[in-house]
Design an enzyme around this catalytic site. Structure first.
Site, PDB file in Angstrom:
ATOM      1  N   VAL A   1       0.860  -1.313  -0.046  1.00 28.24           N
ATOM      2  CA  VAL A   1      -0.004  -0.027  -0.056  1.00 28.24           C
ATOM      3  C   VAL A   1       0.749   1.121  -0.004  1.00 28.24           C
ATOM      4  O   VAL A   1       0.344   2.200  -0.548  1.00 28.24           O
ATOM      5  CB  VAL A   1      -0.903   0.223   1.499  1.00 28.24           C
ATOM      6  CG1 VAL A   1      -1.894   1.316   1.304  1.00 28.24           C
ATOM      7  CG2 VAL A   1      -1.876  -1.298   1.182  1.00 28.24           C
ATOM      8  N   LYS A  21      -7.181  -0.999  10.127  1.00 23.56           N
ATOM      9  CA  LYS A  21      -8.439  -1.224  10.533  1.00 23.56           C
ATOM     10  C   LYS A  21      -8.284  -1.950  11.809  1.00 23.56           C
ATOM     11  O   LYS A  21      -9.007  -1.814  12.811  1.00 23.56           O
ATOM     12  CB  LYS A  21      -9.130  -2.002   9.770  1.00 23.56           C
ATOM     13  CG  LYS A  21      -8.623  -3.198   9.047  1.00 23.56           C
ATOM     14  CD  LYS A  21      -8.091  -3.210   7.742  1.00 23.56           C
ATOM     15  CE  LYS A  21      -7.521  -4.524   7.427  1.00 23.56           C
ATOM     16  NZ  LYS A  21      -7.043  -4.513   5.817  1.00 23.56           N
ATOM     17  N   LYS A  71     -13.468  -4.021  10.266  1.00 23.96           N
ATOM     18  CA  LYS A  71     -14.065  -2.990   9.513  1.00 23.96           C
ATOM     19  C   LYS A  71     -15.358  -2.708  10.148  1.00 23.96           C
ATOM     20  O   LYS A  71     -15.974  -1.217  10.070  1.00 23.96           O
ATOM     21  CB  LYS A  71     -14.090  -3.648   8.128  1.00 23.96           C
ATOM     22  CG  LYS A  71     -12.788  -3.492   7.300  1.00 23.96           C
ATOM     23  CD  LYS A  71     -12.748  -4.378   6.134  1.00 23.96           C
ATOM     24  CE  LYS A  71     -11.348  -4.562   5.567  1.00 23.96           C
ATOM     25  NZ  LYS A  71     -11.368  -5.420   4.512  1.00 23.96           N
TER      26      LYS A  71
END
Length: 435
Positions: free
Chosen positions: A14, A104, A204
């Site tokens: 990422v 998360k 999440k």
């Protein structure tokens, strides 16, 4: 020209996606923001160098250099996990840096501490990429749906689990084989537990519930079950019943109490979520003003997630330029209005159920099982038994009308204790057409 300088901790998948996004979209962002959004420094313990296009970016193995750099406006944490991510995020906040994270797991456990520290230091925390990858679900919930009482949240929030269930459904392949294929293709981690046991989805859901309801929902508040016990036979029976099995996150607002659960669910094929396949995610909200809203897209991946991280960086950069930091509260509700949740006990859940009971095919077995269900006030809708041989175990599939979870658990315990039952009963909750 004014610059918004970014310090990045973690140059993994990422992190590279964010760096590439800022590099490729540099001119477009300049026209939209009115300032250069610049990746100025990267901290990574394993990277010996950065790609050629980032030759002007400082590389260090010590994240403290980023915190101490007075030119850094925004610190992006993309290493994942609890520690040292928690320490890094809090350290950045305490140095007066704004923070963006895709973590998360961290937010579902330590979110309250982090958001309170951000308020105390008058900095912002962006976390769009923590839910739904490239889908703008956080922004939609906290801004686009701000005028709504959120009645429910329901969705497919893990691409790995959805990929596995889709392959099992379309090709009849057992879970273990599909998982191996997913790992070889990079859809699943070497240790896939977080994905297939529902933990990632639970992280999440906790974040979305916190924003939706103005309550600090913790990972431990949510009942969680995974998909590792689902077999091709369950997929086939679901098909016969006009359903597909999906790993769903489900939350409903019951006034004073909140419902919170993650588990495999039989979803009627007429429902929009039944047709979300492969590695895609979809999150459905119901608001009292807007009605039903469905957000759909890739829930992971280098570039989709990098896009979401970049969106947070741009939002915070715009606020810095306009001297409007914290114009939109991180969790939509003002900090002083966020309380503690009351979670409905799972034992109080009511819904229809699918049961697959594996037992020796002997006279009286079905009557005994039916008697146990009747004893616990569970009404049977239909029964299917496809094969018959006294020496071999058979699958007895039972669909119930709406039943109580506590009664279901008690019934299963009694059924599994029968001498004729050779495997543990598989239970899957069924989503009704009107949900």
């Amino acid at each position: 020209m004014k610059q918004i300088q970014v310090g990045l901790i973690g140059f993994g998948t990422v992190g590279r996606g964010l760096a590439q996004t800022l590099y490729e979209q540099k001119d477009r962002l300049l026209r939209k923001v009115g300032a250069e959004v610049v990746l100025a420094q990267v901290a990574d313990t394993s990277a010996e160098s950065l790609p050629e296009q980032f030759s002007d970016v400082k590389l260090t193995k010590d994240a403290n250099e980023i915190f101490a750099n007075p030119d850094i406006d925004i610190v992006v944490e993309l290493i994942g996990g609890m520690e040292p991510a928690r320490t890094f995020v809090l350290e950045a906040i305490n140095h007066g840096k704004h923070v963006v994270t895709a973590n998360k797991a961290l937010l579902s456990v330590h979110g309250k501490e982090i958001f309170e520290a951000a308020v105390a230091n008058n900095v912002e925390v962006g976390f769009e990429a923590s839910v739904g990858g490239g889908i703008p679900v956080i922004k939609s919930l906290k801004e686009g749906l701000v005028a709504n009482r959120i009645n429910s949240i329901m969705g497919i929030m893990n691409g790995t689990a959805n990929y596995i269930l889709t392959k099992m459904t379309d090709h009849g392949v057992p879970f273990d084989e599909v998982l191996k294929d997913a790992q070889e293709q990079g859809f699943a981690e070497a240790d896939p537990a977080y994905d297939v046991e529902g933990i990632d989805t639970t992280h999440k859901l906790a974040i979305l519930m916190t924003i939706a309801y103005g309550k600090h929902v913790h990972l431990d508040d949510i009942n969680t079950e995974g998909i590792s016990n689902i077999k091709p036979i369950d997929i086939e029976f679901a098909r016969e019943f006009g359903c597909r099995i999906k790993l769903l996150a489900i939350s409903r607002h019951h006034g004073e109490y909140l419902e919170a659960r993650v588990h495999p669910t039989m979803v009627p094929t007429s429902h929009m979520l039944a047709n979300i396949n492969g590695a895609y995610n979809a999150i459905h909200f119901n608001g009292d003003t807007v009605g039903n809203v469905l957000l759909y897209g890739l829930g992971a991946g280098m570039m989709p997630t990098g896009s979401a991280v970049a969106a947070d960086v741009v939002d915070i950069g715009r606020n810095i330029l306009c001297s409007s930091v914290n114009r939109v509260p991180a969790l939509s509700y003002l900090p002083e209005n966020i309380g503690s949740p009351k979670i409905s006990p799972m034992s109080e859940l009511t819904c229809p159920y699918y049961f697959r009971i594996t037992a020796l095919d002997k006279p009286g077995v079905l009557a005994t099982i039916a008697g146990i269900f009747n004893k616990h006030a569970i009404s049977i809708k239909s029964v299917i038994q496809k094969s018959r041989h006294e020496l071999d175990p058979v699958s007895i599939v039972i669909l119930s009308h709406t039943a109580n979870e506590a009664a279901v658990q008690a019934s299963i315990a009694e059924i599994d204790a029968l001498d004729v039952c050779t495997e543990k009963t598989v239970k899957i909750r069924i989503l009704t057409d009107d949900e």
